[in-house]
Design an enzyme around this catalytic site. Structure first.
Site, PDB file in Angstrom:
ATOM      1  N   LYS A 172       0.842  -1.187   0.000  1.00 48.98           N
ATOM      2  CA  LYS A 172       0.000   0.000   0.000  1.00 48.98           C
ATOM      3  C   LYS A 172       0.886   1.250   0.000  1.00 48.98           C
ATOM      4  CE  LYS A 172      -0.579  -0.282   5.061  1.00 48.98           C
ATOM      5  NZ  LYS A 172      -1.517  -0.634   6.158  1.00 48.98           N
ATOM      6  N   HIS A 173       0.399   2.385  -0.496  1.00 49.95           N
ATOM      7  CA  HIS A 173      -0.941   2.718  -0.959  1.00 49.95           C
ATOM      8  C   HIS A 173      -0.808   3.161  -2.410  1.00 49.95           C
ATOM      9  CE1 HIS A 173      -0.575   3.552   3.385  1.00 49.95           C
ATOM     10  NE2 HIS A 173      -1.852   3.199   3.507  1.00 49.95           N
ATOM     11  N   HIS A 185      -6.897  10.620   5.759  1.00 47.35           N
ATOM     12  CA  HIS A 185      -7.949  10.300   6.726  1.00 47.35           C
ATOM     13  C   HIS A 185      -8.906  11.484   6.894  1.00 47.35           C
ATOM     14  CE1 HIS A 185      -4.976   7.220   7.816  1.00 47.35           C
ATOM     15  NE2 HIS A 185      -5.986   6.537   8.284  1.00 47.35           N
ATOM     16  N   ASP A 258      -8.453   1.377   0.271  1.00 46.20           N
ATOM     17  CA  ASP A 258      -8.147   1.799   1.629  1.00 46.20           C
ATOM     18  C   ASP A 258      -9.490   1.964   2.336  1.00 46.20           C
ATOM     19  OD1 ASP A 258      -6.776   2.590   3.899  1.00 46.20           O
ATOM     20  OD2 ASP A 258      -5.635   4.174   2.905  1.00 46.20           O
TER      21      ASP A 258
END
Length: 362
Positions: A172-173, A185, A258
């Site tokens: 990731k990512h 986030h 995600d």
């Protein structure tokens, strides 16, 4: 792949009732025929080695014919969901400082062996981002370093280590979260690398992971206009997930989004539309949708209307089932008992590996 609440598969939890309409994790699995769950802090899922091993055994038994994929974010370092339960291994930046690929492979193997003992079949690690921005608020020490080729070598070694230990690895990512000064986030980062810069700075670790037959790739909630000028995050971009990752890089494994409860992916579309667009983009598994029923109902409606074709859906089903077969989750595989799992945590050999790496980094 949602989050379930509680420390026991059969015990009711108020949060499950509120979110899913049934009380226990086992009932949620049976109600929705779940193919996977993620263990997560703050849910009661993770308390002790014995409890986790007992919990995962109960989840697997509730799954019935289609085996359950149980995942966790155990990167080591600052993202260690099983902290205090498994051997405390140095994080990626520390391993990167040693310059020794054996350390990356051994750290991943140790982690995988302990996850496997706990009944966990997939780790959302290693991080393949190259930390080229010192102001990056979300990657930083989670990355092996800031040199693309050195990071690539470490990532390739870690992928081998996870396979040695019997657990699926997820890099990731994608297409690379290393040059952001915004946390996905809470917001939607834009990375203005040219295509040439992406090839040089971001792509090498993912290419190396794919060359080492990595099991899964997680998408990033970032906008990269050079790869897709639409303004959509990579998680919702067919040009990036299907065009670049599958078409150009040749990845044929499982693509995870995600977490879909992160604000970065929710800026432009509603939660139902996000789920549909992620599948249309090429994602195989929707991770942690904020409202499970909204996501599920939107996907079902898209299938019924023909917006998501049976062909597209079956591609994902086949990839997910192949991953489960690769790790023998479809066979009567015997995981250690909870009592045995406790003894397999923090063994002297595993602690020695952690000490060796820490010493080498000094």
């Amino acid at each position: 792949m949602p989050v379930l609440y509680g420390s026991s598969a059969r015990a009711a939890h108020q949060e499950n009732l509120a979110r899913y309409g049934v009380g226990s994790p086992a009932e949620v699995i049976r109600k929705y025929h779940l193919g996977g769950v993620i263990l997560f802090p703050g849910t009661g899922n993770i308390q002790s080695a014995r409890q986790v091993a007992t919990f995962t055994a109960g989840l697997r038994s509730a799954a019935g014919k289609v085996p359950l994929l149980i995942g966790v974010d155990q990167e080591n370092g600052i993202v260690s969901r099983l902290k205090g339960i498994v051997t405390e291994m140095p994080g990626a930046s520390v391993i990167g400082q040693t310059g020794d690929l054996r350390n990356a492979r051994d750290a991943a193997r140790v982690t995988a062996e302990e996850l496997n003992a706990l009944g966990i079949s997939l780790d959302f690690a290693p991080v393949a981002d190259v930390n080229v921005n010192p102001n990056n608020p979300v990657i930083g020490p989670r990355a092996y370093g800031n040199d693309p080729e050195k990071v690539a070598d470490m990532v390739g070694a870690a992928v081998q280590g996870f396979r040695d230990g019997g657990v699926a690895a997820t890099v990731k990512h994608f297409p690379g979260h290393g040059d952001t000064n915004v946390d996905s986030h809470t917001s939607l980062p834009v990375i203005d690398h040219t295509r040439e810069e992406w090839e040089k700075l971001d792509a090498p670790p993912f290419k190396e992971a794919i060359a080492n037959d990595v099991d899964a790739v997680m998408s990033a909630h970032i906008v990269m206009p050079a790869l897709d000028p639409s303004g959509d995050p990579a998680t919702l971009s067919k040009k990036i997930l299907t065009g670049v990752l599958r078409g150009e890089l040749g990845f044929d494994g499982v693509v995870f989004t995600d977490a879909l409860n992160m604000d970065g992916v929710r800026k432009k579309y509603g939660d139902g539309e996000v789920a549909v667009r992620a599948i249309l983009a090429g994602a195989d598994i929707l991770l942690m949708p904020p409202d499970f029923d909204v996501a599920r109902d939107a996907v079902l409606a898209a299938v019924e209307s023909g917006r998501i074709s049976a062909t597209r859906l079956n591609q994902s089903v086949e990839r997910v089932l192949h991953l489960k077969r690769e790790f023998r989750l479809d066979s009567p595989r015997t995981f250690p008992t909870p009592a045995e799992a406790v003894k397999l945590m923090k063994t002297s050999e595993h602690r020695a590996v952690a000490r060796r790496i820490s010493t080498a980094a000094k």
